[in-house]
Write an enzyme that holds these catalytic residues in place. Structure first.
Site, short mmCIF file in Angstrom:
data_model
loop_
_atom_site.label_atom_id
_atom_site.label_comp_id
_atom_site.label_asym_id
_atom_site.label_seq_id
_atom_site.Cartn_x
_atom_site.Cartn_y
_atom_site.Cartn_z
N HIS A 1 70.20 27.90 -22.43
CA HIS A 1 68.98 28.23 -22.92
C HIS A 1 68.85 28.35 -24.63
CE1 HIS A 1 65.21 30.22 -23.67
NE2 HIS A 1 64.94 30.42 -22.35
N GLY B 1 64.86 42.14 -43.32
CA GLY B 1 66.30 41.65 -43.20
C GLY B 1 66.65 40.86 -44.35
N GLY C 1 73.40 37.22 -35.23
CA GLY C 1 72.27 36.26 -35.41
C GLY C 1 71.12 36.73 -36.04
#
Length: 322
Positions: free
Chosen positions: A82, A164, A173
């Site tokens: 995925h 961020g 990630g």
């Protein structure tokens, strides 16, 4: 408990039960939340956890889940079928009852900001919370997956996150946080029934003759997915990809129906079934990932879609107050 919001975070872990258990525990530890479904897929190496609760409780639970995932999942070692870009890959908030989409957008912004600032994970707002038109669709946000986003972030302004750091968190990630209407995560599993027909349909200069049946099946599933997904000119509000179901001699058309009122589940089922016959494949079964609104079945039953593993608890309304 007043159940008002649904949250359906996806995590890049579908093989280690202890990690999934820890994430679930971080959610259930927040008063005012209830986990109503959890599903994992080893081939996708992904799990989907569905929980409901008050807006404030769901916001806190989503943050805690992202923190736990960041502590236990290392994207540098992650492999799966995925598409993915982060340990906590996507966090959607879905309005229920009297809650408005505007409220869910504010939830997404609040949680996204916390993940970005407190966990130092780049966060992209998507769907109804998107700050740019090109970030409405999750596949566009996640294009190129972890590796490409890692290499381009900080160099290409188009990859700048909403919250961020402007550099990939190498272990955790990046994460997409958004607000959306109910989505149906739906897979149809197929097997090669007529190998010669399948080879003819996917043949490239005679090279298909050298492929195994499963390789031919995967190529056929990819072509079927391309024909049904909206981005390739297929059905509106349908995202799709083709892949192998490891160890079962099956292939899969894995889909998201982002608006089942625009394109019904029945229409998708019929279209994939029709295309499968043309490609020499047969439909073995289908499966729903997570919960679905009762209306999505369109008056039919899970058995009508060969969804033998479907549980009554996957009907969203079964968890809501009457």
């Amino acid at each position: 408990m007043s159940i008002l919001v649904e949250c359906v975070p996806n995590f890049s872990e579908g093989r280690r039960d202890e990690v999934i258990d820890a994430i679930v525990t971080s959610i259930t530890g927040v008063p005012g939340t209830k986990v109503i479904d959890r599903q994992k897929d080893g081939d996708h190496n992904r799990c989907v956890i569905t929980f409901v609760g008050t807006p404030e409780a769901c916001a806190e639970a989503a943050f805690r889940a992202a923190r736990t995932a960041a502590e236990r999942i290392d994207m540098r070692a992650h492999k799966g079928a995925h598409p993915r870009m982060g340990a906590t890959d996507v966090v959607p908030f879905v309005p229920l009852g009297e809650v408005t989409m505007e409220q869910c957008v504010e939830l997404a912004k609040s949680v996204g900001r916390r993940i970005g600032e407190e966990l130092r994970i780049p966060v992209y707002l998507y769907a109804e919370a998107a700050t740019r038109p090109e970030r409405k669709r999750l596949p566009d946000v996640r294009k190129g997956e972890y590796e490409t986003i890692r290499d381009e972030m900080g160099k290409d302004p188009a990859r700048d996150p909403d919250f961020g750091p402007r550099v990939m968190n190498l272990a955790a990630g990046a994460t997409a946080v958004g607000a959306r209407w109910p989505l149906i995560a739906y897979n149809i599993n197929l097997r090669v029934a007529d190998l010669e027909r399948a080879r003819q349909k996917v043949d490239k200069d005679g090279s298909a003759a050298a492929l195994t049946a499963i390789q031919v099946g995967v190529e056929a599933a990819k072509r079927i997915a391309k024909k049904v997904r909206e981005s390739s000119g297929g059905l509106p509000c349908v995202q799709a990809m083709g892949l192998e179901v490891t160890g079962r001699d099956l292939v899969q058309v894995s889909m998201n129906l982002t608006n089942f009122r625009t394109t019904s589940l029945k229409r998708v089922w019929d279209e994939v079934g029709s295309l499968s016959k043309k490609y020499g494949l047969e439909v073995v079964e289908s499966e729903f990932v997570g919960c679905i609104p009762r209306d999505a079945l369109g008056g039919l039953t899970p058995a009508d879609f060969k969804a033998a593993a479907f549980q009554d608890s996957q009907v969203l309304e079964s968890h809501l107050p009457s």
